[in-house]
Structures are given as C-alpha cells and as structure tokens.
Design a protein around this motif. Structure first.
Motif, PDB file in Angstrom:
ATOM      1  N   LEU A   1      -6.841   8.596   7.894  1.00  0.00           N
ATOM      2  CA  LEU A   1      -7.086   8.348   6.430  1.00  0.00           C
ATOM      3  C   LEU A   1      -6.320   9.785   5.792  1.00  0.00           C
ATOM      4  CD1 LEU A   1     -10.978   8.085   5.936  1.00  0.00           C
ATOM      5  CD2 LEU A   1      -9.194   6.319   5.637  1.00  0.00           C
TER       6      LEU A   1
ATOM      7  N   GLY B   1      -3.287  12.083  -8.152  1.00  0.00           N
ATOM      8  CA  GLY B   1      -3.985  10.896  -8.914  1.00  0.00           C
ATOM      9  C   GLY B   1      -3.986  11.049 -10.330  1.00  0.00           C
TER      10      GLY B   1
ATOM     11  N   GLY C   1      -0.544   4.264   0.003  1.00  0.00           N
ATOM     12  CA  GLY C   1      -1.113   5.579   0.260  1.00  0.00           C
ATOM     13  C   GLY C   1      -2.272   5.949  -0.229  1.00  0.00           C
ATOM     14  N   PHE C   2      -3.211   6.804   0.121  1.00  0.00           N
ATOM     15  CA  PHE C   2      -4.148   7.327  -0.762  1.00  0.00           C
ATOM     16  C   PHE C   2      -3.751   8.653  -1.453  1.00  0.00           C
ATOM     17  CE2 PHE C   2      -6.379   5.533   2.914  1.00  0.00           C
ATOM     18  CZ  PHE C   2      -7.187   4.596   2.146  1.00  0.00           C
ATOM     19  N   THR C   3      -4.193   8.803  -2.844  1.00  0.00           N
ATOM     20  CA  THR C   3      -3.982   9.803  -3.608  1.00  0.00           C
ATOM     21  C   THR C   3      -5.025  11.091  -3.140  1.00  0.00           C
ATOM     22  OG1 THR C   3      -5.522   9.419  -5.318  1.00  0.00           O
ATOM     23  CG2 THR C   3      -3.397   8.621  -5.552  1.00  0.00           C
ATOM     24  N   GLN C   4      -4.976  12.350  -3.769  1.00  0.00           N
ATOM     25  CA  GLN C   4      -5.890  13.207  -3.237  1.00  0.00           C
ATOM     26  C   GLN C   4      -7.286  12.929  -3.910  1.00  0.00           C
ATOM     27  OE1 GLN C   4      -6.795  17.812  -4.861  1.00  0.00           O
ATOM     28  NE2 GLN C   4      -4.645  17.274  -3.973  1.00  0.00           N
TER      29      GLN C   4
ATOM     30  N   ILE D   1     -13.777   9.281  -1.362  1.00  0.00           N
ATOM     31  CA  ILE D   1     -14.257   8.594  -0.029  1.00  0.00           C
ATOM     32  C   ILE D   1     -14.899   9.882   0.949  1.00  0.00           C
ATOM     33  CG2 ILE D   1     -13.453   7.949   2.307  1.00  0.00           C
ATOM     34  CD1 ILE D   1     -10.668   6.689   0.896  1.00  0.00           C
TER      35      ILE D   1
ATOM     36  N   GLN E   1      -8.505   9.936  -4.525  1.00  0.00           N
ATOM     37  CA  GLN E   1      -9.308   8.665  -3.931  1.00  0.00           C
ATOM     38  C   GLN E   1      -9.784   9.275  -2.301  1.00  0.00           C
ATOM     39  OE1 GLN E   1      -5.652   6.322  -3.529  1.00  0.00           O
ATOM     40  NE2 GLN E   1      -6.526   4.961  -5.347  1.00  0.00           N
ATOM     41  N   LEU E   2      -8.991  10.122  -1.640  1.00  0.00           N
ATOM     42  CA  LEU E   2      -9.630  10.622  -0.461  1.00  0.00           C
ATOM     43  C   LEU E   2     -10.628  11.506  -0.787  1.00  0.00           C
ATOM     44  CD1 LEU E   2      -6.406  11.586   1.519  1.00  0.00           C
ATOM     45  CD2 LEU E   2      -8.130   9.755   2.120  1.00  0.00           C
TER      46      LEU E   2
ATOM     47  N   TYR F   1      -2.262   9.987   3.375  1.00  0.00           N
ATOM     48  CA  TYR F   1      -2.290  10.924   2.064  1.00  0.00           C
ATOM     49  C   TYR F   1      -0.864  10.803   1.586  1.00  0.00           C
ATOM     50  CZ  TYR F   1      -2.030  15.064  -0.917  1.00  0.00           C
ATOM     51  OH  TYR F   1      -1.909  15.952  -1.908  1.00  0.00           O
ATOM     52  N   ASN F   2      -0.397  10.400   0.138  1.00  0.00           N
ATOM     53  CA  ASN F   2       0.822  10.341  -0.372  1.00  0.00           C
ATOM     54  C   ASN F   2       1.096  11.421  -0.940  1.00  0.00           C
ATOM     55  OD1 ASN F   2      -0.527  10.088  -2.816  1.00  0.00           O
ATOM     56  ND2 ASN F   2      -0.319   8.107  -3.190  1.00  0.00           N
TER      57      ASN F   2
ATOM     58  N   PHE G   1       0.770  -1.298  -0.112  1.00  0.00           N
ATOM     59  CA  PHE G   1      -0.069   0.109  -0.251  1.00  0.00           C
ATOM     60  C   PHE G   1       0.847   1.259   0.115  1.00  0.00           C
ATOM     61  CE2 PHE G   1      -2.349   3.240   2.629  1.00  0.00           C
ATOM     62  CZ  PHE G   1      -3.325   3.549   1.847  1.00  0.00           C
TER      63      PHE G   1
END
Length: 238
Positions: free
Chosen positions: A201, A210, A13-16, A22, A18-19, A205-206, A11
């Motif tokens: 969450l 995205g 991390g989440f991209t902007q 969500i 993706q967050l 954030y990475n 994993f």
C-alpha cells in the motif's frame, strides 16, 4: 477511443489522503476490536496495518513541513491530551501512539541535523545529537509504556536514515522503512507480522497529498474516535 478511456481509468497510485483514510479505518477497527469486541480477532489483525502507514507519513511530514517546531508541537500536545484523559479514567500513564510519533519526530530531526553537518559542518555535534535522541527515546520507552516501544519510535527514522543513500534510487526510504518494519514485527511477533502487508500500500503512494485539505481531520481523528469508542464501551457496561 477505448485506448484513451483505458488510460484515463488506469490506476495512478494512492494519494496521501487516501492512504491515511485507509489507515484510519484500520485503526478504528483495531480499537473497536480491543474495546468492544475482543472475541473478533480479525479486527485486531487488520489493525496491524494502520501504524506503519501513519508512521511512513511521519517521515514525510518531517521532510516537507514548513515549521518543524509546530509540527512536533501539534502531535506532542495531542498526545499529552490523550495521555491525560487516559490517566483520569484508568489511573495509569500510557504513552499512546502520538507520543510514539513525537519521539520519532525528535529522532528524525536529529538525523536531518546530522546530514546537514556531514559536509562542512560539525560531524561530532551531529553524531551526538542522533545518539542523545535515540538513547533518550530508549530511556523513555524503558520507564513508561510507549506504543510499539523503541522499534516503533525508530520505524519512520529508518526511512529518513536511508533517504539520500542513493541519488539513483528514489525507493531507498521505502527500503529502509521495510527494514524497520521487519524489525518491529520481529520484536513483537504474532499478528504483528501482518503489518508487513502494509508495504504494498505504501509502495503505491503516488507522492500527492490529495485534493482535499484533511490535515486537521487526521490530527483529531485519534483522540475523537477513542472518545467515541470509550463512550460506547461505558454504555455497553464494559
């Protein structure tokens, strides 16, 4: 080969995007619960996770936008549009979340100006700008109902205030944001403390936006999904 595969599947991390997706899901659940299924408390509970995520990216947007006036104008004008529609149907002035974020942007811009004046600039002017913006936002919140009130307005500003406090710790903005989120939860109490669960969450954030360009989707999501929910509510006779 197994090790290589494992590294690929690790994993990152989440991209902007993706967050924000969500957060949009949480927001839709919250508004569906409020308007269509008020008996389902779980929808309002998970909805508490939405605002902090969007608020954090208001801080990010102010930091990286290419045009500060356009960034503020887009959000403020959409907020006014939503406010006008709400007034037509309900006969009340309602400061929706986009108005909250517009006030947040003004405070963040004032903080950025203050920082630019610290070395070799006009510190008094920079300080005055921050005081005027915060006091102005507080006055607006006292005169008109604004979503999440003054603590909601200041939430992304806490991230900006902590940004740059330590060159060795890149997590200072998140720490400041956490302080602001705790104060917001303390102010509103009850289910609002659930919003603190959004911090893991956001911490994941990475830093990447995205692959897809979804900027205008997120701008229009708020008014469009409210319109859809409102239409369904009318059909259901609520």
């Amino acid at each position: 080969m197994k090790m290589i595969k494992a590294n690929r599947e690790k994993f990152g991390g989440f991209t902007q995007n993706q967050l924000k997706v969500i957060a949009a899901f949480f927001m839709a659940a919250d508004h569906v619960g409020a308007e269509l299924f008020p008996q389902l408390d779980i929808l309002r509970i998970i909805g508490r996770l939405s605002f902090p995520i969007f608020a954090f990216f208001i801080y990010e947007g102010c930091k990286y936008t290419h045009s500060k006036p356009k960034y503020l104008a887009r959000i403020f004008l959409l907020g006014l549009l939503c406010m006008a529609v709400y007034y037509i149907y309900e006969g009340e002035i309602y400061g929706n979340i986009l108005i909250t974020m517009s006030l947040s942007i003004c405070v963040i811009y004032a903080l950025q100006f203050f920082k630019s004046q610290i070395y070799g600039g006009n510190k008094i002017l920079g300080t005055a700008a921050v005081i005027v913006c915060i006091c102005g936002a507080a006055v607006v919140c006292s005169l008109v109902y604004i979503d999440y009130g003054i603590c909601g307005v200041l939430l992304p500003a806490f991230a900006e205030a902590f940004d740059g406090c330590s060159s060795r710790n890149k997590h200072m903005p998140l720490l400041g944001f956490a302080v602001g989120l705790f104060l917001l939860s303390w102010q509103w109490g009850g289910n609002q403390y659930i919003s603190l669960l959004s911090l893991p969450l956001i911490a994941a954030y990475n830093g990447e936006r995205g692959k897809r360009k979804m900027k205008y989707f997120f701008y229009w999501f708020y008014p469009v999904h409210l319109a859809v929910i409102g239409a369904v509510s009318m059909i259901m006779g609520r």
